[in-house]
Design a protein around this motif. Structure first.
Motif: not given
Length: 80
Positions: A51-80
């Protein structure tokens, strides 16, 4: 048609084919990287890449960076 005209047409076809190839690889690359890295939103990254490539190249690098970003695991309620 002279030899120069034939050569010009061949060069034009090669340049257009190369441009289409680069465009397709650029749209496909963020989604492929996200899938191979096991990103939880790999399909969203793939859609964002196209979508970002077709609608304008300006935001394509953000999609590229997003592909490399690791999403942290959600915290469990018992973890401290």
């Amino acid at each position: 048609m002279s030899g120069y005209d034939v050569f010009a047409w061949i060069v034009l076809v090669i340049v257009v084919a190369s441009a289409i190839g680069v465009f397709c690889i650029a749209g496909w690359l963020p989604g492929h990287i996200a899938k191979t890295r096991g990103h939880p939103w790999a399909q969203a990254v793939a859609v964002a890449g196209w979508i970002t490539l077709i609608c304008g190249f300006a935001l394509w690098p953000l999609a590229f960076i997003w592909a490399y970003v690791d999403v942290p695991a959600p915290r469990r309620s018992g973890d401290a």
